[in-house]
Design an enzyme around this catalytic site. Structure first.
Site, short mmCIF file in Angstrom:
data_model
loop_
_atom_site.label_atom_id
_atom_site.label_comp_id
_atom_site.label_asym_id
_atom_site.label_seq_id
_atom_site.Cartn_x
_atom_site.Cartn_y
_atom_site.Cartn_z
N ARG A 57 0.94 -1.14 -0.07
CA ARG A 57 0.06 0.01 -0.07
C ARG A 57 0.84 1.21 -0.04
O ARG A 57 0.65 2.36 0.61
CB ARG A 57 -0.87 -0.08 1.30
CG ARG A 57 -1.79 -1.09 1.29
CD ARG A 57 -2.87 -1.06 0.19
NE ARG A 57 -3.83 -2.35 0.15
CZ ARG A 57 -4.66 -2.69 -0.88
NH1 ARG A 57 -4.61 -2.01 -1.81
NH2 ARG A 57 -5.51 -3.54 -0.69
N HIS A 58 1.85 1.28 -0.78
CA HIS A 58 3.12 2.41 -0.72
C HIS A 58 3.67 2.15 -2.03
O HIS A 58 4.50 1.32 -2.25
CB HIS A 58 3.90 2.26 0.30
CG HIS A 58 4.57 3.62 0.78
ND1 HIS A 58 5.74 3.96 0.04
CD2 HIS A 58 4.49 4.34 1.79
CE1 HIS A 58 6.14 4.97 0.30
NE2 HIS A 58 5.34 5.36 1.48
N ARG B 191 -2.49 13.91 -8.37
CA ARG B 191 -2.33 12.95 -9.37
C ARG B 191 -3.18 13.09 -10.32
O ARG B 191 -2.92 13.00 -11.57
CB ARG B 191 -2.42 11.79 -8.77
CG ARG B 191 -1.34 11.03 -8.07
CD ARG B 191 -1.73 9.80 -7.11
NE ARG B 191 -0.90 9.11 -6.05
CZ ARG B 191 -0.01 8.45 -6.28
NH1 ARG B 191 0.37 7.75 -7.28
NH2 ARG B 191 0.63 8.10 -5.13
N HIS C 190 -20.00 46.33 -25.38
CA HIS C 190 -21.25 45.84 -24.58
C HIS C 190 -21.82 44.86 -25.59
O HIS C 190 -23.03 44.75 -25.53
CB HIS C 190 -22.13 46.77 -24.32
CG HIS C 190 -21.40 48.03 -23.63
ND1 HIS C 190 -21.34 47.92 -22.37
CD2 HIS C 190 -20.77 49.06 -24.10
CE1 HIS C 190 -20.64 48.82 -21.62
NE2 HIS C 190 -20.31 49.52 -22.74
N ARG D 164 3.17 18.75 6.45
CA ARG D 164 2.86 18.03 5.37
C ARG D 164 1.58 17.17 5.87
O ARG D 164 1.58 16.46 7.03
CB ARG D 164 3.81 17.17 4.48
CG ARG D 164 3.17 16.82 3.17
CD ARG D 164 2.79 15.29 3.18
NE ARG D 164 2.24 15.04 1.72
CZ ARG D 164 2.71 13.86 1.23
NH1 ARG D 164 3.76 13.13 1.71
NH2 ARG D 164 2.25 13.72 -0.09
N SER E 140 -23.49 18.90 -38.79
CA SER E 140 -24.53 18.44 -37.86
C SER E 140 -25.15 17.10 -38.43
O SER E 140 -25.23 17.03 -39.48
CB SER E 140 -25.71 19.40 -37.75
OG SER E 140 -26.91 19.24 -37.11
N THR F 285 13.52 10.35 1.82
CA THR F 285 11.99 9.86 2.11
C THR F 285 11.38 10.16 0.73
O THR F 285 11.98 10.25 -0.26
CB THR F 285 11.46 11.26 2.96
OG1 THR F 285 10.20 10.95 3.23
CG2 THR F 285 11.37 12.38 2.19
N SER F 286 10.11 9.51 1.06
CA SER F 286 9.34 9.25 -0.45
C SER F 286 9.36 10.57 -1.20
O SER F 286 9.18 10.43 -2.57
CB SER F 286 7.79 8.71 -0.18
OG SER F 286 7.83 7.65 0.43
#
Length: 476
Positions: free
Chosen positions: A79-80, A332, A153, A323, A283, A105-106
């Site tokens: 899970r990483h 993502r 306008h 964080r 069309s 670190t990641s």
């Protein structure tokens, strides 16, 4: 054979270019991770850590041959995603397994890779934006003298020229491109900051030698083409950077949206149209239709980009202390899709601006239908110069203008104001045809376009010679 039982994003199948898809591809992302791990190991070895030549060689041999199936299996187990790819890389380079990701670190791989992808994507967007600007600038120069009815306008106003209007579109895009270039030039690397930004793990690896930590940080920066790092970070680079990037993309999308919206309005007036191919269908129900489908697609994509920017603001605002991980799933989506959608819109706009069709006679006819009303003040001043009473002339012209307008609106007839004025005794001796020449009303528009082209367009042509006549390929 493609699998049609699973959803695929239209950004991939219909809109984004191969170049932008490659930048945000899994192959680019994870091979960049491996290059970061290689650079980390090489720097640590150079600074005295016990890392062998064999370990470095194995890492270098397997930068691109990623076993994505194995990585997926590891991620389901751990899970990483970062640990999954560490193990996958370690399986490919077993001698180096123990030193992959040493001290990191990641976010060493995540943040630094994302900063490189942002840098490359901004470069591609900037070049494509330059192409659109060049095409609009050349178009502006070609039609700098062609008078056309201006609108404020969305009501008829003092005339401008077709070229001046195109220069206005280009001017907004130039301002957006300047912002993109500035943002790209100020991107920095996170490099090696550790789990909370203190570099404690690297200080421990080098037995308290801070100079070696700084040397490793610079080594990583130099390897990947960055001049410097963000000196004070938590676990990630400042997420306000993403907000700045997506804000600049949203501004660019807004300017492109205006360009395409204006072209859609001009198509309605039958003055300017986007390219329409021989076998193109407007069309399914109405065979005669010639819809501005390219500009409509581009505006749809631009609205998507404009609305994605809010995600980056929310993420930057909610990063608790050093964080929090709720940024990951959102980024993502929001980072790549902002670029993919804008890339598609830019290709569409490049295709459109290179093939614009101008109907000069219709433009002139539409202008002349309104010009008599706009010329009334000039005619009044000429009559006064001939000795007529200003108030009497004003009343006469007002009465004729009112009657002509009623004829246009109530009877659907042509504007006969000039014919009425030619028979007006108070205007005898005034050269009405000369005073209603459309070019008398466009001011310095042609000269403004020439100066604009010299100042902005010609330098871009010199910088991007291959983009000056670039024809983007659209899949649909």
């Amino acid at each position: 054979m493609p699998d049609h039982t699973h959803y695929r994003s239209p950004l991939e199948t219909r809109n984004a270019s191969a170049e932008m898809l490659t930048i945000w591809s899994p192959q680019r992302k994870f091979s960049t991770w491996r290059r970061l791990w290689l650079a980390l190991a090489e720097g640590e070895k150079q600074l005295g850590l016990r890392i062998t030549d064999e370990q470095i060689a194995q890492l270098r041999e397997h930068l691109d041959d990623i076993d994505f199936q194995k990585a997926d299996e590891y991620e389901r187990r751990f899970r990483h995603d970062v640990m999954a790819h560490i193990h996958t890389y370690g399986d490919a380079a077993p001698a180096a397994r123990e030193i992959i990701h040493l001290g990191a670190t990641s976010q060493f791989v995540n943040c630094n890779t994302e900063l490189m992808l942002l840098r490359d994507s901004l470069q591609l967007v900037s070049a494509k934006l330059a192409a659109v600007v060049i095409q609009l600038g050349n178009f502006a120069l070609l039609y700098r003298d062609l008078p056309t009815l201006a609108f404020t306008h969305f009501q008829p106003a003092q005339p401008t020229t077709v070229g001046k209007r195109a220069a206005m579109w280009a001017q907004e895009l130039i301002l957006c491109r300047e912002r993109l270039e500035h943002t790209r030039s100020t991107l920095k690397m996170r490099s090696i900051k550790g789990a909370t930004g203190t570099q404690a793990s690297f200080l421990d690896l080098f037995h308290g030698d801070a100079e070696k930590v700084y040397a490793l940080e610079k080594f990583i920066c130099d390897r990947f083409g960055f001049d410097s790092t963000y000196p004070a970070t938590g676990q990630t680079y400042p997420r306000v950077v993403d907000a700045m990037v997506l804000s600049d993309l949203a501004c660019t999308a807004a300017a492109l949206h205006k360009l395409c919206s204006d072209l859609r309005l001009l198509a309605h007036r039958k003055e300017i149209e986007e390219p329409f191919e021989k076998d193109q269908v407007g069309s399914s129900a109405m065979p005669y239709k010639r819809n501005p489908m390219r500009c409509e697609r581009a505006t749809g994509l631009c609205r998507f980009v404009m609305n994605l920017a809010g995600n980056a603001y929310d993420t930057a605002a909610t990063q608790w202390l050093e964080r929090t991980l709720d940024d990951s799933a959102n980024r993502r989506l929001s980072l790549p899709e902002s670029f993919l959608a804008l890339d598609g819109a830019l290709d569409i706009c490049g295709n459109v601006t290179l093939g614009l069709v101008v109907y000069e006679k219709t433009i002139t006819r539409n202008l002349l239908a309104e010009l008599p009303f706009m010329a009334s003040e000039n005619l009044m001043m000429k009559a006064v110069q001939l000795g007529r009473d200003r108030q009497q002339v004003h009343e006469a012209i007002r009465r004729h203008a009112r009657d002509a307008a009623q004829r246009v609106k109530n009877d659907g007839a042509d504007n006969d104001l000039l014919d009425r004025l030619r028979s007006e005794p108070l205007l005898e001796g005034v050269d009405i045809d000369a005073e209603t020449d459309p070019k008398q009303f466009i001011g310095l528009a042609p000269q403004q376009v020439e100066r604009f082209h010299k100042q902005y367009i010609q330098p871009l042509i010199q910088k991007y010679p291959d983009y000056a006549a670039r024809v983007p390929k659209l899949r649909v």
